[in-house]
Design a protein around this motif. Structure first.
Motif, PDB file in Angstrom:
ATOM      1  N   GLY A   1      12.160 -31.743 -14.591  1.00 53.42           N
ATOM      2  CA  GLY A   1      11.974 -32.787 -13.598  1.00 53.42           C
ATOM      3  C   GLY A   1      10.717 -33.572 -13.917  1.00 53.42           C
ATOM      4  O   GLY A   1       9.933 -33.202 -14.787  1.00 53.42           O
TER       5      GLY A   1
ATOM      6  N   ARG B   1       8.350 -34.308 -11.552  1.00 53.77           N
ATOM      7  CA  ARG B   1       7.268 -33.977 -10.627  1.00 53.77           C
ATOM      8  C   ARG B   1       6.382 -32.885 -11.207  1.00 53.77           C
ATOM      9  O   ARG B   1       6.875 -31.921 -11.771  1.00 53.77           O
ATOM     10  CB  ARG B   1       7.829 -33.528  -9.282  1.00 53.77           C
ATOM     11  CG  ARG B   1       8.674 -34.585  -8.565  1.00 53.77           C
ATOM     12  CD  ARG B   1       9.293 -33.995  -7.306  1.00 53.77           C
ATOM     13  NE  ARG B   1      10.136 -32.852  -7.627  1.00 53.77           N
ATOM     14  CZ  ARG B   1      10.185 -31.737  -6.899  1.00 53.77           C
ATOM     15  NH1 ARG B   1       9.412 -31.617  -5.843  1.00 53.77           N
ATOM     16  NH2 ARG B   1      11.000 -30.757  -7.241  1.00 53.77           N
TER      17      ARG B   1
ATOM     18  N   ASP C   1      10.787 -27.753 -10.389  1.00 50.18           N
ATOM     19  CA  ASP C   1      12.216 -27.970 -10.600  1.00 50.18           C
ATOM     20  C   ASP C   1      12.860 -28.500  -9.323  1.00 50.18           C
ATOM     21  O   ASP C   1      12.174 -28.820  -8.347  1.00 50.18           O
ATOM     22  CB  ASP C   1      12.891 -26.686 -11.098  1.00 50.18           C
ATOM     23  CG  ASP C   1      12.878 -25.574 -10.057  1.00 50.18           C
ATOM     24  OD1 ASP C   1      12.473 -25.820  -8.897  1.00 50.18           O
ATOM     25  OD2 ASP C   1      13.279 -24.446 -10.407  1.00 50.18           O
ATOM     26  N   GLN C   2      14.184 -28.597  -9.307  1.00 50.83           N
ATOM     27  CA  GLN C   2      14.886 -29.169  -8.172  1.00 50.83           C
ATOM     28  C   GLN C   2      14.739 -28.342  -6.905  1.00 50.83           C
ATOM     29  O   GLN C   2      14.923 -28.849  -5.800  1.00 50.83           O
ATOM     30  CB  GLN C   2      16.378 -29.336  -8.513  1.00 50.83           C
ATOM     31  CG  GLN C   2      16.637 -30.286  -9.662  1.00 50.83           C
ATOM     32  CD  GLN C   2      16.096 -31.678  -9.381  1.00 50.83           C
ATOM     33  OE1 GLN C   2      16.285 -32.204  -8.288  1.00 50.83           O
ATOM     34  NE2 GLN C   2      15.420 -32.278 -10.356  1.00 50.83           N
ATOM     35  N   ARG C   3      14.411 -27.050  -7.068  1.00 47.74           N
ATOM     36  CA  ARG C   3      14.214 -26.180  -5.911  1.00 47.74           C
ATOM     37  C   ARG C   3      12.736 -25.988  -5.598  1.00 47.74           C
ATOM     38  O   ARG C   3      12.366 -25.073  -4.889  1.00 47.74           O
ATOM     39  CB  ARG C   3      14.899 -24.835  -6.160  1.00 47.74           C
ATOM     40  CG  ARG C   3      16.404 -24.954  -6.333  1.00 47.74           C
ATOM     41  CD  ARG C   3      17.061 -23.610  -6.589  1.00 47.74           C
ATOM     42  NE  ARG C   3      16.899 -22.697  -5.470  1.00 47.74           N
ATOM     43  CZ  ARG C   3      17.347 -21.444  -5.475  1.00 47.74           C
ATOM     44  NH1 ARG C   3      17.967 -20.975  -6.557  1.00 47.74           N
ATOM     45  NH2 ARG C   3      17.172 -20.660  -4.437  1.00 47.74           N
ATOM     46  N   ASP C   4      11.905 -26.865  -6.140  1.00 46.83           N
ATOM     47  CA  ASP C   4      10.472 -26.894  -5.849  1.00 46.83           C
ATOM     48  C   ASP C   4       9.746 -25.652  -6.353  1.00 46.83           C
ATOM     49  O   ASP C   4       8.743 -25.239  -5.776  1.00 46.83           O
ATOM     50  CB  ASP C   4      10.227 -27.058  -4.344  1.00 46.83           C
ATOM     51  CG  ASP C   4       9.027 -27.949  -4.073  1.00 46.83           C
ATOM     52  OD1 ASP C   4       8.774 -28.862  -4.879  1.00 46.83           O
ATOM     53  OD2 ASP C   4       8.344 -27.738  -3.065  1.00 46.83           O
TER      54      ASP C   4
ATOM     55  N   GLN D   1      23.974 -32.268 -20.107  1.00 43.86           N
ATOM     56  CA  GLN D   1      22.821 -31.963 -19.276  1.00 43.86           C
ATOM     57  C   GLN D   1      21.596 -32.747 -19.746  1.00 43.86           C
ATOM     58  O   GLN D   1      21.452 -33.062 -20.925  1.00 43.86           O
ATOM     59  CB  GLN D   1      22.514 -30.462 -19.328  1.00 43.86           C
ATOM     60  CG  GLN D   1      23.638 -29.575 -18.813  1.00 43.86           C
ATOM     61  CD  GLN D   1      23.915 -29.807 -17.334  1.00 43.86           C
ATOM     62  OE1 GLN D   1      22.992 -29.956 -16.535  1.00 43.86           O
ATOM     63  NE2 GLN D   1      25.186 -29.842 -16.972  1.00 43.86           N
TER      64      GLN D   1
END
Length: 299
Positions: free
Chosen positions: A66, A68, A114-117, A14
């Motif tokens: 992430g 962002r 994260d990847q799910r905003d 990971q």
């Protein structure tokens, strides 16, 4: 202090973030940050994987969230800003309950997505652990965190026209209009950034006020969930039920097109009667008093 961050892969394959200490001061802060993250195990906080020594260099390994951050995404609608900051403030309130003071919340780069905003807090290098009672120095530090949230909020809200701050009891009237929501957000930011710490709301009260301005108070921004953790539902005392929500929950759904038509006719008749009653009251009664202000100083 000098530190460097890189992205690597852990033993499980990971992605992880690796922060290296390049001088003695950075080494001390890295040890402190690891201790804070060990205490602040929360789904809305970056997850620590521990310290390690590599070729004489101390490294702090955390789960890679992430690249962002809140600093990289300008141009959001005011209601979206409210939803994001509400989730961040809820996380801060939970950290305060654990005795953790972030200390650098005015920096938007410390809010990752994260990847799910979903927003996830990082940047705990200067965080503090409050050991005093809520009435002592720990409360002052918590208030400083709230002030930083207010500064972060005011920095995110941008309007093309000049802003005039409004009384708190008026901000709920502007939830459907972007300019009105922006003014309401600036009002909340102004109170959170008050010079007198005793006039600032708690992080929990600040989050609730922001939730009332979010597009959907119940699903605006889901809390981030770290691997192997489950987000818990808020306790009943932390849930505010809107009267309209209660009416919707208790009203049976129309069973047919005829039922819906009858309901519309009944609603129209009730609205007409209500208008007549309001006009009559306006004629035969004096001026009404202004509504009470919304208190934001509660937990």
């Amino acid at each position: 202090m000098s530190a460097r961050v890189r992205v690597d892969r852990g033993h499980d394959g990971q992605l992880v973030a690796v922060k290296q200490a390049l001088d003695p001061e950075a080494r001390t802060r890295l040890v402190h940050e690891a201790a804070v993250l060990a205490l602040a195990r929360h789904p809305g906080v970056v997850r620590s994987r521990g310290l390690r020594e590599v070729a004489g260099t101390l490294e702090l390994v955390t789960t890679w969230v992430g690249s962002r951050s809140l600093a990289d995404r300008p141009g959001r609608a005011p209601a979206q800003i409210a939803a994001i900051l509400a989730a961040v403030a809820e996380t801060v309130a939970d950290l305060h309950d654990l005795g953790v003071i972030h200390g650098q919340l005015a920096d938007p780069s410390h809010v990752l997505f994260d990847q799910r905003d979903r927003p996830v807090l990082c940047g705990f290098g200067r965080a503090e652990i409050a050991t005093s009672s809520p009435a002592g120095a720990g409360a002052a530090c918590r208030s400083d965190d709230v002030r930083s949230l207010g500064q972060l909020l005011s920095g995110l809200v941008e309007l093309d026209s000049p802003i005039t701050l409004m009384p708190l009891h008026r901000f709920r009237r502007h939830q459907r209009d972007d300019d009105g929501v922006a003014r309401a957000l600036l009002t909340l930011a102004d109170h959170a950034s008050a010079d007198d710490p005793t006039c600032r709301p708690t992080a929990r009260a600040f989050a609730r006020a922001l939730q009332r301005l979010a597009p959907d108070r119940h699903d605006a921004v889901a809390p981030a969930t770290a691997a192997g953790e489950t987000a818990t539902e808020p306790s009943p005392e932390h849930v505010e039920t809107d009267p309209i929500d209660r009416l919707r929950a208790g009203a049976p759904a129309p069973s047919s097109r005829g039922d819906r038509s009858r309901l519309r006719r009944v609603a129209a008749g009730a609205a007409s009667i209500g208008c007549i009653a309001v006009l009559a009251i306006g004629v035969f009664s004096g001026p009404t008093s202004s509504p009470p202000e919304v208190a934001l100083t509660g937990a």
